[in-house]
Design a protein around this motif. Structure first.
Motif, PDB file in Angstrom:
ATOM      1  N   UNK A 134       4.695  22.039  -4.161  1.00  0.00           N
ATOM      2  CA  UNK A 134       3.351  22.495  -4.936  1.00  0.00           C
ATOM      3  C   UNK A 134       2.831  21.354  -5.749  1.00  0.00           C
ATOM      4  N   UNK A 135       3.692  20.611  -6.356  1.00  0.00           N
ATOM      5  CA  UNK A 135       3.477  19.381  -7.066  1.00  0.00           C
ATOM      6  C   UNK A 135       2.775  18.381  -6.100  1.00  0.00           C
ATOM      7  N   UNK A 136       3.621  18.028  -5.111  1.00  0.00           N
ATOM      8  CA  UNK A 136       2.967  17.093  -4.102  1.00  0.00           C
ATOM      9  C   UNK A 136       1.545  17.325  -3.564  1.00  0.00           C
ATOM     10  N   UNK A 137       1.306  18.882  -3.297  1.00  0.00           N
ATOM     11  CA  UNK A 137       0.335  19.133  -2.671  1.00  0.00           C
ATOM     12  C   UNK A 137      -0.927  19.091  -3.813  1.00  0.00           C
ATOM     13  N   UNK A 138      -0.713  19.262  -4.815  1.00  0.00           N
ATOM     14  CA  UNK A 138      -1.848  19.404  -5.936  1.00  0.00           C
ATOM     15  C   UNK A 138      -2.224  17.919  -5.876  1.00  0.00           C
ATOM     16  N   UNK A 139      -1.215  16.874  -6.251  1.00  0.00           N
ATOM     17  CA  UNK A 139      -1.456  15.410  -6.506  1.00  0.00           C
ATOM     18  C   UNK A 139      -2.216  14.859  -5.232  1.00  0.00           C
ATOM     19  N   UNK A 140      -1.673  15.145  -4.093  1.00  0.00           N
ATOM     20  CA  UNK A 140      -2.391  14.857  -2.716  1.00  0.00           C
ATOM     21  C   UNK A 140      -3.800  15.277  -2.793  1.00  0.00           C
ATOM     22  N   UNK A 151       0.925  -1.302   0.063  1.00  0.00           N
ATOM     23  CA  UNK A 151       0.266  -0.005   0.031  1.00  0.00           C
ATOM     24  C   UNK A 151       0.915   1.068   0.032  1.00  0.00           C
ATOM     25  N   UNK A 152       1.942   1.244   0.794  1.00  0.00           N
ATOM     26  CA  UNK A 152       2.686   2.412   0.966  1.00  0.00           C
ATOM     27  C   UNK A 152       3.392   2.609  -0.498  1.00  0.00           C
ATOM     28  N   UNK A 153       4.015   1.744  -1.244  1.00  0.00           N
ATOM     29  CA  UNK A 153       4.630   1.947  -2.351  1.00  0.00           C
ATOM     30  C   UNK A 153       3.464   2.573  -3.220  1.00  0.00           C
ATOM     31  N   UNK A 154       2.394   2.005  -3.322  1.00  0.00           N
ATOM     32  CA  UNK A 154       1.210   2.405  -4.505  1.00  0.00           C
ATOM     33  C   UNK A 154       0.985   3.750  -4.082  1.00  0.00           C
ATOM     34  N   UNK A 155       0.692   4.416  -2.894  1.00  0.00           N
ATOM     35  CA  UNK A 155       0.431   5.666  -2.666  1.00  0.00           C
ATOM     36  C   UNK A 155       1.470   6.647  -3.215  1.00  0.00           C
ATOM     37  N   UNK A 156       2.789   6.360  -2.568  1.00  0.00           N
ATOM     38  CA  UNK A 156       3.911   7.063  -2.911  1.00  0.00           C
ATOM     39  C   UNK A 156       3.988   7.107  -4.616  1.00  0.00           C
ATOM     40  N   UNK A 157       3.960   6.006  -5.355  1.00  0.00           N
ATOM     41  CA  UNK A 157       3.806   6.062  -6.632  1.00  0.00           C
ATOM     42  C   UNK A 157       2.797   7.209  -7.252  1.00  0.00           C
ATOM     43  N   UNK A 160       5.506  10.350   5.626  1.00  0.00           N
ATOM     44  CA  UNK A 160       4.492  10.112   6.411  1.00  0.00           C
ATOM     45  C   UNK A 160       3.147  10.139   6.083  1.00  0.00           C
ATOM     46  N   UNK A 161       2.691  10.961   5.121  1.00  0.00           N
ATOM     47  CA  UNK A 161       1.483  11.123   4.579  1.00  0.00           C
ATOM     48  C   UNK A 161       1.013   9.920   3.732  1.00  0.00           C
ATOM     49  N   UNK A 162       1.870   9.269   3.035  1.00  0.00           N
ATOM     50  CA  UNK A 162       1.860   8.198   2.234  1.00  0.00           C
ATOM     51  C   UNK A 162       1.708   7.213   3.499  1.00  0.00           C
ATOM     52  N   UNK A 163       2.361   7.038   4.497  1.00  0.00           N
ATOM     53  CA  UNK A 163       2.018   5.886   5.351  1.00  0.00           C
ATOM     54  C   UNK A 163       0.728   6.086   6.079  1.00  0.00           C
ATOM     55  N   UNK A 164       0.370   7.164   6.251  1.00  0.00           N
ATOM     56  CA  UNK A 164      -0.997   7.480   6.784  1.00  0.00           C
ATOM     57  C   UNK A 164      -2.094   7.004   5.930  1.00  0.00           C
ATOM     58  N   UNK A 165      -1.764   7.485   4.575  1.00  0.00           N
ATOM     59  CA  UNK A 165      -3.004   6.636   3.409  1.00  0.00           C
ATOM     60  C   UNK A 165      -2.824   5.218   3.359  1.00  0.00           C
ATOM     61  N   UNK A 166      -1.644   4.569   3.463  1.00  0.00           N
ATOM     62  CA  UNK A 166      -1.263   3.171   3.528  1.00  0.00           C
ATOM     63  C   UNK A 166      -2.098   2.556   4.762  1.00  0.00           C
ATOM     64  N   UNK A 167      -1.874   3.165   5.732  1.00  0.00           N
ATOM     65  CA  UNK A 167      -2.514   2.672   7.111  1.00  0.00           C
ATOM     66  C   UNK A 167      -4.159   2.677   6.812  1.00  0.00           C
ATOM     67  N   UNK A 168      -4.760   3.707   6.488  1.00  0.00           N
ATOM     68  CA  UNK A 168      -6.222   3.942   6.068  1.00  0.00           C
ATOM     69  C   UNK A 168      -6.506   2.486   5.159  1.00  0.00           C
ATOM     70  N   UNK A 169      -5.844   2.478   4.084  1.00  0.00           N
ATOM     71  CA  UNK A 169      -6.001   1.451   3.103  1.00  0.00           C
ATOM     72  C   UNK A 169      -6.164  -0.032   3.949  1.00  0.00           C
ATOM     73  N   UNK A 170      -4.983  -0.331   4.606  1.00  0.00           N
ATOM     74  CA  UNK A 170      -4.882  -1.555   5.632  1.00  0.00           C
ATOM     75  C   UNK A 170      -6.177  -1.564   6.497  1.00  0.00           C
ATOM     76  N   UNK A 171      -6.399  -0.602   7.226  1.00  0.00           N
ATOM     77  CA  UNK A 171      -7.438  -0.791   8.016  1.00  0.00           C
ATOM     78  C   UNK A 171      -8.717  -1.174   7.470  1.00  0.00           C
ATOM     79  N   UNK A 172      -9.095  -0.699   6.328  1.00  0.00           N
ATOM     80  CA  UNK A 172     -10.110  -0.962   5.352  1.00  0.00           C
ATOM     81  C   UNK A 172     -10.403  -2.423   4.987  1.00  0.00           C
ATOM     82  N   UNK A 173      -9.016  -2.792   4.502  1.00  0.00           N
ATOM     83  CA  UNK A 173      -8.884  -4.254   4.072  1.00  0.00           C
ATOM     84  C   UNK A 173      -9.033  -5.388   5.269  1.00  0.00           C
TER      85      UNK A 173
END
Length: 303
Positions: A260-266, A144-150, A228-241
């Protein structure tokens, strides 16, 4: 509360019902679920999963392994009551063993005895269960972490959570319990001198990696925040699964230290989440950069 003897917080949840939290002077706190008192804190864990991002989380990227173990123990306990029960039992036995090591130090007794053997024979299988669960679930989290990071960064930078046992495990000697008992006995003098145990699930190491480097030494503050932001998103996906319930996301000061780029994509990504509360001090700056979290995707409250 200063001028009153009691306080009450009441809320209603679709998947839980009515939750009340009361605070009464001289009587303490009480949590009620559908008007039934929750007597043990462990009974509440996992009922209402929440993923929290706060400035205090920065210690995870640079702090001691103990902080990471505690963090992920809380996460795993939300999705597995068996893990939580094993962790509680293990922690109680470990506390007793460490107290006995201190007693032996005070008595200048540096030998392995039947009392320590009794502790170790109980701790070894519990430590194995915790280790096996962590190893399997860190693998899920890493995906999950790698998927969100990418998805948000697009540079395909390898990131991972590296988990290592405190035992000297190898493919040739893959018996966890035998290794646990052998290394506990072999290191007993050091443990008595230090007045604490040195082996087992309570001393495993967790390291955050980015491009094969330890995050705490090979990344800028902005890169650590994005990790850390990607970790938190991965954590949420993990809890749901694993738990079958989508968590509530509480992201405090989300955009600080992000470019700016990370903020826009996030922003594009998190607007798809079912329930999220974000705080920020720089919305006006984002708008000047052409990034607009519109009311159609977010309910914006300016304070």
């Amino acid at each position: 509360m200063r001028d009153h003897d009691h306080a009450l917080i009441k809320s209603k949840w679709e998947n839980l019902g009515t939750v009340k939290f009361t605070l009464v002077r001289n009587l303490g706190k009480k949590l009620l679920l559908n008007n039934v008192s929750v007597e043990r804190y462990s009974d509440w864990i996992g009922k209402l999963p929440v993923v929290v991002l706060s400035p205090e989380d920065s210690v995870l990227t640079s702090g001691a392994p103990q902080l990471k173990r505690q963090y992920f123990d809380r996460l795993f306990s939300q999705v597995s009551h068996e893990y939580l029960a094993n962790l509680i039992h293990y922690s109680k036995l470990l506390k007793q063993r460490n107290a006995y090591l201190k007693l032996k130090n005070d008595r200048k007794s540096f030998t392995y005895d039947t009392q320590l053997e009794t502790y170790d024979e109980q701790l070894a299988p519990l430590s194995l269960k915790l280790y096996a669960f962590r190893k399997e679930n860190f693998s899920i989290l890493n995906d999950f972490l790698h998927a969100f990071f990418l998805a948000i960064d697009e540079r395909d930078i390898p990131v991972s959570i590296e988990y290592k046992s405190s035992l000297s495990l190898s493919e040739k000697n893959n018996s966890y319990i035998e290794t646990f008992l052998s290394e506990s006995r072999g290191n007993i003098q050091n443990e008595i001198l230090l007045k604490r145990s040195l082996r087992g699930a309570g001393y495993d190491r967790i390291e955050f990696k980015r491009s094969s480097q330890a995050l705490k030494t090979g990344a800028s503050q902005g890169e650590k925040k994005f990790w850390l932001v990607c970790l938190k998103l991965a954590e949420g996906k993990y809890i749901l699964q694993q738990g079958g319930v989508e968590p509530l996301y509480l992201f405090d000061d989300l955009f600080s230290e992000l470019d700016i780029d990370h903020t826009r994509n996030l922003l594009h990504h998190i607007r798809e989440l079912k329930q999220i509360i974000v705080t920020s001090t720089d919305l006006s700056d984002l708008r000047r950069q052409g990034i607009s979290p519109t009311p159609g995707s977010f309910n914006i409250i300016d304070i």
